[in-house]
Scaffold this motif. Structure first.
Motif, PDB file in Angstrom:
ATOM      1  N   ARG A  71     -90.548   7.626 -10.545  1.00 40.96           N
ATOM      2  CA  ARG A  71     -91.510   7.536 -11.624  1.00 40.96           C
ATOM      3  C   ARG A  71     -92.638   6.585 -11.224  1.00 40.96           C
ATOM      4  O   ARG A  71     -92.397   5.556 -10.579  1.00 40.96           O
ATOM      5  CB  ARG A  71     -90.864   7.009 -12.907  1.00 40.96           C
ATOM      6  N   PRO A  72     -93.880   6.890 -11.593  1.00 43.50           N
ATOM      7  CA  PRO A  72     -94.974   5.945 -11.309  1.00 43.50           C
ATOM      8  C   PRO A  72     -94.822   4.693 -12.166  1.00 43.50           C
ATOM      9  O   PRO A  72     -94.170   4.708 -13.215  1.00 43.50           O
ATOM     10  CB  PRO A  72     -96.224   6.743 -11.706  1.00 43.50           C
ATOM     11  N   SER A  73     -95.431   3.597 -11.720  1.00 41.51           N
ATOM     12  CA  SER A  73     -95.286   2.326 -12.436  1.00 41.51           C
ATOM     13  C   SER A  73     -96.643   1.654 -12.609  1.00 41.51           C
ATOM     14  O   SER A  73     -97.607   1.934 -11.889  1.00 41.51           O
ATOM     15  CB  SER A  73     -94.339   1.388 -11.688  1.00 41.51           C
ATOM     16  N   TYR A  74     -96.699   0.762 -13.600  1.00 41.20           N
ATOM     17  CA  TYR A  74     -97.871  -0.067 -13.836  1.00 41.20           C
ATOM     18  C   TYR A  74     -97.745  -1.349 -13.009  1.00 41.20           C
ATOM     19  O   TYR A  74     -96.648  -1.747 -12.622  1.00 41.20           O
ATOM     20  CB  TYR A  74     -97.989  -0.400 -15.318  1.00 41.20           C
ATOM     21  N   VAL A  75     -98.863  -1.999 -12.763  1.00 41.30           N
ATOM     22  CA  VAL A  75     -98.876  -3.221 -11.955  1.00 41.30           C
ATOM     23  C   VAL A  75     -98.776  -4.428 -12.881  1.00 41.30           C
ATOM     24  O   VAL A  75     -99.562  -4.573 -13.819  1.00 41.30           O
ATOM     25  CB  VAL A  75    -100.165  -3.306 -11.111  1.00 41.30           C
ATOM     26  N   ASN A  76     -97.797  -5.283 -12.619  1.00 40.84           N
ATOM     27  CA  ASN A  76     -97.671  -6.517 -13.396  1.00 40.84           C
ATOM     28  C   ASN A  76     -97.453  -7.697 -12.460  1.00 40.84           C
ATOM     29  O   ASN A  76     -97.139  -7.525 -11.282  1.00 40.84           O
ATOM     30  CB  ASN A  76     -96.545  -6.413 -14.430  1.00 40.84           C
ATOM     31  N   PHE A  77     -97.643  -8.903 -12.985  1.00 39.05           N
ATOM     32  CA  PHE A  77     -97.534 -10.084 -12.133  1.00 39.05           C
ATOM     33  C   PHE A  77     -97.065 -11.295 -12.921  1.00 39.05           C
ATOM     34  O   PHE A  77     -97.000 -11.279 -14.165  1.00 39.05           O
ATOM     35  CB  PHE A  77     -98.845 -10.385 -11.408  1.00 39.05           C
ATOM     36  N   VAL A  78     -96.739 -12.370 -12.174  1.00 37.53           N
ATOM     37  CA  VAL A  78     -96.305 -13.641 -12.751  1.00 37.53           C
ATOM     38  C   VAL A  78     -97.148 -14.754 -12.155  1.00 37.53           C
ATOM     39  O   VAL A  78     -97.958 -14.528 -11.248  1.00 37.53           O
ATOM     40  CB  VAL A  78     -94.809 -13.907 -12.473  1.00 37.53           C
ATOM     41  N   SER A  79     -96.939 -15.976 -12.640  1.00 38.41           N
ATOM     42  CA  SER A  79     -97.654 -17.131 -12.107  1.00 38.41           C
ATOM     43  C   SER A  79     -97.033 -17.607 -10.798  1.00 38.41           C
ATOM     44  O   SER A  79     -95.811 -17.624 -10.638  1.00 38.41           O
ATOM     45  CB  SER A  79     -97.617 -18.287 -13.116  1.00 38.41           C
ATOM     46  N   LYS A  80     -97.872 -18.031  -9.872  1.00 35.34           N
ATOM     47  CA  LYS A  80     -97.381 -18.752  -8.703  1.00 35.34           C
ATOM     48  C   LYS A  80     -96.734 -20.060  -9.140  1.00 35.34           C
ATOM     49  O   LYS A  80     -96.958 -20.552 -10.251  1.00 35.34           O
ATOM     50  CB  LYS A  80     -98.536 -19.058  -7.735  1.00 35.34           C
ATOM     51  N   VAL A  81     -95.940 -20.619  -8.240  1.00 37.36           N
ATOM     52  CA  VAL A  81     -95.289 -21.895  -8.540  1.00 37.36           C
ATOM     53  C   VAL A  81     -95.711 -22.945  -7.519  1.00 37.36           C
ATOM     54  O   VAL A  81     -96.201 -22.617  -6.430  1.00 37.36           O
ATOM     55  CB  VAL A  81     -93.749 -21.752  -8.549  1.00 37.36           C
ATOM     56  N   ASP A  82     -95.519 -24.213  -7.891  1.00 39.79           N
ATOM     57  CA  ASP A  82     -95.825 -25.307  -6.973  1.00 39.79           C
ATOM     58  C   ASP A  82     -94.623 -25.579  -6.073  1.00 39.79           C
ATOM     59  O   ASP A  82     -93.627 -24.848  -6.099  1.00 39.79           O
ATOM     60  CB  ASP A  82     -96.273 -26.551  -7.746  1.00 39.79           C
ATOM     61  N   LYS A  83     -94.677 -26.651  -5.288  1.00 42.46           N
ATOM     62  CA  LYS A  83     -93.616 -26.917  -4.314  1.00 42.46           C
ATOM     63  C   LYS A  83     -92.276 -27.256  -4.967  1.00 42.46           C
ATOM     64  O   LYS A  83     -91.234 -27.220  -4.317  1.00 42.46           O
ATOM     65  CB  LYS A  83     -94.036 -28.043  -3.378  1.00 42.46           C
ATOM     66  N   ASP A  84     -92.316 -27.551  -6.285  1.00 36.80           N
ATOM     67  CA  ASP A  84     -91.071 -27.797  -7.011  1.00 36.80           C
ATOM     68  C   ASP A  84     -90.482 -26.521  -7.610  1.00 36.80           C
ATOM     69  O   ASP A  84     -89.369 -26.543  -8.132  1.00 36.80           O
ATOM     70  CB  ASP A  84     -91.303 -28.785  -8.153  1.00 36.80           C
ATOM     71  N   GLY A  85     -91.263 -25.427  -7.594  1.00 39.73           N
ATOM     72  CA  GLY A  85     -90.839 -24.205  -8.254  1.00 39.73           C
ATOM     73  C   GLY A  85     -91.337 -24.084  -9.679  1.00 39.73           C
ATOM     74  O   GLY A  85     -90.955 -23.154 -10.396  1.00 39.73           O
ATOM     75  N   ASN A  86     -92.210 -25.005 -10.116  1.00 39.44           N
ATOM     76  CA  ASN A  86     -92.771 -24.958 -11.469  1.00 39.44           C
ATOM     77  C   ASN A  86     -94.110 -24.223 -11.470  1.00 39.44           C
ATOM     78  O   ASN A  86     -94.905 -24.354 -10.530  1.00 39.44           O
ATOM     79  CB  ASN A  86     -92.937 -26.368 -12.028  1.00 39.44           C
ATOM     80  N   GLU A  87     -94.355 -23.486 -12.527  1.00 41.10           N
ATOM     81  CA  GLU A  87     -95.528 -22.604 -12.570  1.00 41.10           C
ATOM     82  C   GLU A  87     -96.833 -23.389 -12.599  1.00 41.10           C
ATOM     83  O   GLU A  87     -96.934 -24.444 -13.239  1.00 41.10           O
ATOM     84  CB  GLU A  87     -95.435 -21.677 -13.782  1.00 41.10           C
ATOM     85  N   VAL A  88     -97.841 -22.827 -11.931  1.00 41.54           N
ATOM     86  CA  VAL A  88     -99.132 -23.504 -11.841  1.00 41.54           C
ATOM     87  C   VAL A  88    -100.111 -23.030 -12.901  1.00 41.54           C
ATOM     88  O   VAL A  88    -101.063 -23.744 -13.228  1.00 41.54           O
ATOM     89  CB  VAL A  88     -99.756 -23.327 -10.436  1.00 41.54           C
ATOM     90  N   ALA A  89     -99.920 -21.824 -13.446  1.00 40.80           N
ATOM     91  CA  ALA A  89    -100.840 -21.285 -14.450  1.00 40.80           C
ATOM     92  C   ALA A  89    -100.315 -21.586 -15.851  1.00 40.80           C
ATOM     93  O   ALA A  89     -99.154 -21.939 -16.045  1.00 40.80           O
ATOM     94  CB  ALA A  89    -101.006 -19.780 -14.263  1.00 40.80           C
TER      95      ALA A  89
END
Length: 699
Positions: free
Chosen positions: A581-599
């Motif tokens: 099945r075709p899919s839509y494009v989705n994304f998440v926030s990058k993380v810093d060196k601790d693994g915590n989100e930057v956005a």
């Protein structure tokens, strides 16, 4: 419920479980006032109006007489509202199966719902604003907003908590809308008609049940709708242990109908396997007209806002008081509000705006499976939960777009733009909605390209938060402790910004979400033949933490085929898999060196961390190991000292290395709080709570 209509003619009403002319809402007060003929005449001239309300109890004052600042004491009104809808009205005709619903002698379709109001005893001391909480499966969740345990029938002073909303003078209201809400524990419910064929016979059609018990003791499963036939050859039950496994069909001698609404495994007494995924496809009968729930909210708010009295002369308890209307919703009802807008229900039948401001929390880019035949609105899809329901259906975003997969052109703003009834909207989501509900599609096109914010909508990510607030001492079914990051302080500040935007025209804080354009977004890669995708570890920036498994598992939003009649709300087939099945494009926030989100909005637990907090989690061994842990996130504490960190080979700095002293930690929290207050993402009183907590900590 069935019997003679109070207006003449037979009708039949039902519940779903899992469990021109006008749309009219009938309101009748038990405390009967004299009939006011003039009011009746005036009311009958209007189109969208409440006809009758039944206030079954009044508690005045409530909250044990607690006084809320200058506003004073509050009172509680509970009751029922009885409604009618003209199935030929253009505003109602898009409700699935409404033209197949029984009608009363006036040609109207009837329903009934619970209503609940908390108002200042002296409305003149209130702020003349309505705060409508869209209930979650019948339950009230406003306690967190008021810093209280709330409860489903808040009555005591303790249940009022700090009374955040009452101190400001808001009138609070709730109404039943969800046909799946169980009539227990003071839940708000709605009763709607069962649709029938023109000859009165039962409507039948495909229905689907996604079944998974995180225990080894469940012996039966209740279906959302009765089976049209008990012939087992007309149904299929499959099982698999992990989402990525191939489903195995259970033979006919391995299960049976215990009734037309219950199935069980054989031999009798066999439990469903703990955390296994069972899927049941069968032919159901007697769908209810669940989409009436949208009209019920529309007309309830319209009455409270615009009407003086009902058709019997009973006054609107908020008559001539409400100047602005707001809604707040958390999780399932936020998805309801998304569809409420898409379907045009923010305009009443006189094309007046219903809600001025909307604060949606944890709704993702999804709708709700309410306006469909054989609706199951209690369902919600995550990366290991309730797949193959019509929740992630285009449109996802607010602007009008053409979808390359469906070739359809639509947007959440399409209908309200035509009659100038669009509200101001804050779409606020946790990291979990980005990982497991494709929330990025709220502010991108179908290919994942950033969209400019609409004039009336802003988007916010509460960085590093799970779906709600977790317990950092409890793993549940997951591998790590759950994430305690609490988004409610930001919700309060943003609601104040929303009020200012609506009532004063003060521009709100700019959106804060991951974007491709600023390099903070990490694109999900779909996995061919899988129901999920993956976020590569290197692209995310995720550190390798001893004892923590990283797979990159993320929900992929596929275009699913429910048959050619989906636009009419009729599912003619359920997809059996997402393969090819075709899919839509989705994304998440990058993380810093601790693994915590930057956005996103980075609250003190993220800007001044003592742990890595995530919006995703994985299941532990006995519950489907390494499958997604649904709405949970993770709380992975830092080591206390450098020596402990080095001994554990943990790449993240220890608490001691970061802050050196307790005073250094408190100072860092205070600095973070001040910045958030300046950005209008935190109120001063909530900022003080963060600083106090830091001061009292033993770090």
């Amino acid at each position: 419920m069935s019997g003679p209509s109070r207006y003449g003619g037979p009708f039949q009403l039902g519940h779903c479980h899992k469990k021109g002319n006008t749309a009219k809402l009938h309101i009748y007060m038990l405390t009967r006032l004299p009939f006011l003929l003039l009011l009746i005449a005036l009311a009958s001239q209007s189109q969208a109006r409440i006809i009758r309300i039944e206030i079954t109890s009044v508690q005045s004052p409530t909250f044990e007489g607690k006084v809320f600042g200058r506003v004073g004491a509050y009172e509680k009104l509970r009751g029922k509202a009885y409604g009618e809808l003209d199935p030929n009205s253009p505003q109602n005709a898009l409700i699935t199966d409404i033209r197949l619903a029984p009608r009363n002698a006036k040609g109207m379709v009837e329903y009934a719902m619970d209503i609940y109001i908390l108002k200042p005893i002296d409305l003149g001391k209130g702020n003349h604003k309505l705060f409508l909480e869209i209930n979650n499966r019948g339950g009230k969740l406003i306690g967190g907003f008021n810093k209280s345990n709330g409860g489903n029938d808040p009555t005591t002073a303790a249940q009022a908590g700090e009374g955040f909303l009452m101190n400001l003078g808001y009138t609070l209201a709730w109404n039943g809308w969800d046909c799946s809400a169980a009539p227990v524990n003071n839940n708000l419910t709605i009763t709607v008609p069962i649709a029938r064929n023109a000859d009165g016979s039962s409507i039948t059609g495909p229905s689907y049940e996604y079944i998974s018990f995180d225990n080894a003791a469940s012996l039966t499963y209740s279906l959302a709708y009765p089976a049209a036939t008990l012939e087992k050859a007309q149904a299929t039950l499959t099982v698999r242990d992990h989402l990525g496994d191939k489903p195995i069909t259970i033979p006919a001698d391995g299960w049976e109908y215990a009734s037309d609404k219950t199935i069980r495994l054989l031999p009798t007494g066999t439990p469903f396997r703990q955390s296994a995924i069972y899927e049941f496809n069968y032919t159901a009968k007697d769908p209810i007209v669940a989409g009436i729930g949208f009209a019920a909210t529309r007309d309830f708010v319209s009455f409270l806002r615009y009407a003086t009295a009902d058709d019997f002369g009973n006054p609107n308890p908020l008559a001539n008081d409400i100047r602005y209307t707001f809604s707040y919703s958390l999780s399932q009802p936020a998805r309801y509000v998304n569809d409420f807008q898409t379907l045009g229900f923010n305009a009443d039948e006189q094309n007046r705006r219903v809600l001025d401001g909307i604060e949606n929390w944890l709704g993702g880019a999804s709708g709700i499976a309410l306006n469909y035949r054989f609706a199951q609105p209690s369902r919600t899809e995550r990366n290991r939960q309730n797949h193959l329901y019509p929740e992630g259906v285009f449109p996802f975003a607010y602007p009008v777009l053409t979808d390359p997969l469906t070739r359809k052109t639509a947007g959440r703003l399409a209908r309200c733009t035509t009659n100038n009834t669009c509200p101001k909207v804050f779409e606020i989501n946790s990291a979990n909605e980005y990982w497991v509900k494709a929330a990025s599609l709220l502010h991108t096109d179908s290919r994942g390209n950033d969209l400019p914010d609409p004039d009336n909508v802003r988007f916010y990510l509460i960085s590093g938060a799970q779906h709600g607030t977790g317990n950092e001492t409890n793993r549940g079914t997951c591998q790590q402790f759950q994430n305690p990051t609490n988004g409610e302080p930001a919700l309060r500040a943003l609601f104040m910004a929303l009020d200012d935007w609506v009532t004063k025209g003060i521009a709100p804080p700019a959106s804060k979400v991951p974007r491709k354009s600023d390099g903070t977004a990490v694109i999900a890669l779909p996995q061919p033949g899988s129901q999920t995708g993956v976020i590569p570890q290197a692209a995310l920036g995720w550190p390798t933490i001893p004892g923590v498994t990283y797979t990159g598992l993320i929900t992929t939003r596929y275009f699913l085929d429910f048959g050619p009649s989906l636009d009419q709300g009729v599912i003619t087939r359920f997809p059996t898999s997402v393969a090819n099945r075709p899919s839509y494009v989705n994304f998440v926030s990058k993380v810093d060196k601790d693994g915590n989100e930057v956005a996103g909005i980075r609250l003190p637990p993220v800007t001044v961390p003592i742990a890595t907090t995530t919006g995703w989690a994985l299941r532990r061994a006995e519950y489907g190991e390494n499958d997604g842990c649904e709405g949970a996130g993770q709380y992975i504490p830092f080591k206390a000292t450098k020596a402990e960190r080095v001994a554990a080979n943990d790449p993240r700095l220890s608490v001691q290395e970061r802050y050196r002293t307790h005073e250094g930690y408190v100072a860092a929290v205070r600095k973070s709080v001040q910045k958030l207050i300046e950005q209008r993402f935190l109120l001063a009183e909530d900022g003080e709570d963060y600083v106090k907590t830091a001061q009292e900590s033993k770090l």
